[in-house]
Design a protein around this motif. Structure first.
Motif, mmCIF file in Angstrom:
data_model
loop_
_atom_site.group_PDB
_atom_site.id
_atom_site.type_symbol
_atom_site.label_atom_id
_atom_site.label_comp_id
_atom_site.label_asym_id
_atom_site.label_seq_id
_atom_site.Cartn_x
_atom_site.Cartn_y
_atom_site.Cartn_z
ATOM 1 N N SER A 43 31.531 27.171 -17.887
ATOM 2 C CA SER A 43 32.910 26.768 -18.176
ATOM 3 C C SER A 43 33.081 25.255 -18.060
ATOM 4 O O SER A 43 33.813 24.650 -18.848
ATOM 5 C CB SER A 43 33.889 27.488 -17.249
ATOM 6 O OG SER A 43 33.724 27.064 -15.920
ATOM 7 N N GLU A 44 32.406 24.626 -17.101
ATOM 8 C CA GLU A 44 32.493 23.172 -16.968
ATOM 9 C C GLU A 44 31.845 22.469 -18.155
ATOM 10 O O GLU A 44 32.363 21.476 -18.655
ATOM 11 C CB GLU A 44 31.836 22.705 -15.666
ATOM 12 C CG GLU A 44 32.595 23.098 -14.426
ATOM 13 C CD GLU A 44 33.950 22.436 -14.340
ATOM 14 O OE1 GLU A 44 34.086 21.263 -14.758
ATOM 15 O OE2 GLU A 44 34.884 23.089 -13.856
ATOM 16 N N ALA A 45 30.731 22.988 -18.627
ATOM 17 C CA ALA A 45 30.072 22.396 -19.795
ATOM 18 C C ALA A 45 30.958 22.544 -21.026
ATOM 19 O O ALA A 45 31.073 21.618 -21.832
ATOM 20 C CB ALA A 45 28.720 23.057 -20.023
ATOM 21 N N ARG A 46 31.608 23.685 -21.170
ATOM 22 C CA ARG A 46 32.509 23.899 -22.304
ATOM 23 C C ARG A 46 33.703 22.950 -22.214
ATOM 24 O O ARG A 46 34.135 22.376 -23.215
ATOM 25 C CB ARG A 46 32.996 25.347 -22.317
ATOM 26 C CG ARG A 46 33.802 25.682 -23.545
ATOM 27 C CD ARG A 46 34.265 27.136 -23.580
ATOM 28 N NE ARG A 46 33.163 28.064 -23.429
ATOM 29 C CZ ARG A 46 33.126 29.034 -22.514
ATOM 30 N NH1 ARG A 46 34.123 29.191 -21.681
ATOM 31 N NH2 ARG A 46 32.090 29.848 -22.435
ATOM 32 N N ALA A 47 34.229 22.741 -21.013
ATOM 33 C CA ALA A 47 35.361 21.832 -20.832
ATOM 34 C C ALA A 47 34.965 20.395 -21.166
ATOM 35 O O ALA A 47 35.742 19.665 -21.780
ATOM 36 C CB ALA A 47 35.872 21.920 -19.401
ATOM 37 N N MET A 48 33.768 20.008 -20.777
ATOM 38 C CA MET A 48 33.312 18.650 -21.091
ATOM 39 C C MET A 48 33.148 18.473 -22.600
ATOM 40 O O MET A 48 33.477 17.425 -23.144
ATOM 41 C CB MET A 48 31.999 18.351 -20.382
ATOM 42 C CG MET A 48 32.153 18.103 -18.905
ATOM 43 S SD MET A 48 30.602 17.775 -18.092
ATOM 44 C CE MET A 48 30.127 16.245 -18.848
ATOM 45 N N THR A 50 34.773 20.107 -25.026
ATOM 46 C CA THR A 50 36.080 20.058 -25.681
ATOM 47 C C THR A 50 36.804 18.764 -25.337
ATOM 48 O O THR A 50 37.546 18.242 -26.151
ATOM 49 C CB THR A 50 36.955 21.260 -25.299
ATOM 50 O OG1 THR A 50 37.106 21.302 -23.884
ATOM 51 C CG2 THR A 50 36.347 22.548 -25.807
ATOM 52 N N GLU A 51 36.581 18.246 -24.144
ATOM 53 C CA GLU A 51 37.207 16.986 -23.755
ATOM 54 C C GLU A 51 36.686 15.844 -24.612
ATOM 55 O O GLU A 51 37.438 14.990 -25.055
ATOM 56 C CB GLU A 51 36.918 16.693 -22.286
ATOM 57 C CG GLU A 51 37.542 15.423 -21.772
ATOM 58 C CD GLU A 51 37.199 15.211 -20.320
ATOM 59 O OE1 GLU A 51 36.434 14.276 -20.043
ATOM 60 O OE2 GLU A 51 37.688 15.981 -19.486
ATOM 61 N N ASP A 52 35.389 15.836 -24.876
ATOM 62 C CA ASP A 52 34.810 14.790 -25.715
ATOM 63 C C ASP A 52 35.278 14.925 -27.159
ATOM 64 O O ASP A 52 35.517 13.935 -27.834
ATOM 65 C CB ASP A 52 33.271 14.836 -25.677
ATOM 66 C CG ASP A 52 32.730 14.375 -24.335
ATOM 67 O OD1 ASP A 52 33.478 13.709 -23.600
ATOM 68 O OD2 ASP A 52 31.564 14.688 -24.047
ATOM 69 N N GLY A 53 35.409 16.133 -27.646
ATOM 70 C CA GLY A 53 35.795 16.340 -29.032
ATOM 71 C C GLY A 53 37.295 16.191 -29.256
ATOM 72 O O GLY A 53 37.739 15.985 -30.369
ATOM 73 N N ALA A 54 38.105 16.297 -28.190
ATOM 74 C CA ALA A 54 39.553 16.246 -28.346
ATOM 75 C C ALA A 54 40.078 14.825 -28.471
ATOM 76 O O ALA A 54 41.193 14.615 -28.903
ATOM 77 C CB ALA A 54 40.219 16.940 -27.162
ATOM 78 N N ARG A 55 39.308 13.843 -28.082
ATOM 79 C CA ARG A 55 39.761 12.457 -28.160
ATOM 80 C C ARG A 55 39.770 11.983 -29.604
ATOM 81 O O ARG A 55 38.730 11.928 -30.243
ATOM 82 C CB ARG A 55 38.823 11.539 -27.369
ATOM 83 C CG ARG A 55 39.079 11.583 -25.903
ATOM 84 C CD ARG A 55 38.306 10.469 -25.255
ATOM 85 N NE ARG A 55 37.729 11.018 -24.036
ATOM 86 C CZ ARG A 55 36.555 10.746 -23.569
ATOM 87 N NH1 ARG A 55 35.761 9.921 -24.211
ATOM 88 N NH2 ARG A 55 36.126 11.282 -22.456
ATOM 89 N N PRO A 56 40.939 11.630 -30.115
ATOM 90 C CA PRO A 56 40.948 11.093 -31.483
ATOM 91 C C PRO A 56 40.439 9.664 -31.487
ATOM 92 O O PRO A 56 40.662 8.906 -30.545
ATOM 93 C CB PRO A 56 42.423 11.152 -31.876
ATOM 94 C CG PRO A 56 43.159 11.137 -30.582
ATOM 95 C CD PRO A 56 42.248 11.782 -29.564
ATOM 96 N N GLU A 57 39.731 9.346 -32.530
ATOM 97 C CA GLU A 57 39.207 7.987 -32.639
ATOM 98 C C GLU A 57 40.343 7.050 -33.012
ATOM 99 O O GLU A 57 41.192 7.382 -33.841
ATOM 100 C CB GLU A 57 38.105 7.924 -33.691
ATOM 101 C CG GLU A 57 36.869 8.671 -33.291
ATOM 102 C CD GLU A 57 35.754 8.464 -34.289
ATOM 103 O OE1 GLU A 57 35.797 7.477 -35.036
ATOM 104 O OE2 GLU A 57 34.858 9.307 -34.310
ATOM 105 N N PRO A 58 40.393 5.871 -32.405
ATOM 106 C CA PRO A 58 41.477 4.941 -32.732
ATOM 107 C C PRO A 58 41.348 4.453 -34.164
ATOM 108 O O PRO A 58 40.267 4.106 -34.621
ATOM 109 C CB PRO A 58 41.287 3.793 -31.734
ATOM 110 C CG PRO A 58 39.895 3.928 -31.241
ATOM 111 C CD PRO A 58 39.493 5.360 -31.403
#
Length: 65
Positions: A43-48, A50-58
């Motif tokens: 679950s922690e690996a999945r959260a990491m 999704t956290e990396d993929g959820a950041r929109p690029e400026p």
């Protein structure tokens, strides 16, 4: 060298040694703890991920024409 490294009788020997070392009462508790740890890690690996993929690029701002 290790073409046939893991055969069924190797697993049987490992299980028998674990049973002799830890006893039959502690093995289920150890397996349960290992399962919980694996679930937490997953679950922690999945959260990491999704956290990396959820950041929109400026995006560079363009002035309005």
């Amino acid at each position: 060298m290790l073409r046939n490294g893991l055969e069924p009788w190797h697993l049987i020997i490992v299980l028998v040694v674990c049973l002799l070392v830890f006893g039959s009462k502690k093995l289920p508790d150890m397996a349960r703890s290992l399962g919980k740890s694996a679930r937490i890690l997953k679950s922690e690996a999945r959260a990491m991920r999704t956290e990396d993929g959820a950041r929109p690029e400026p995006r560079p701002e363009t002035p309005a024409a």
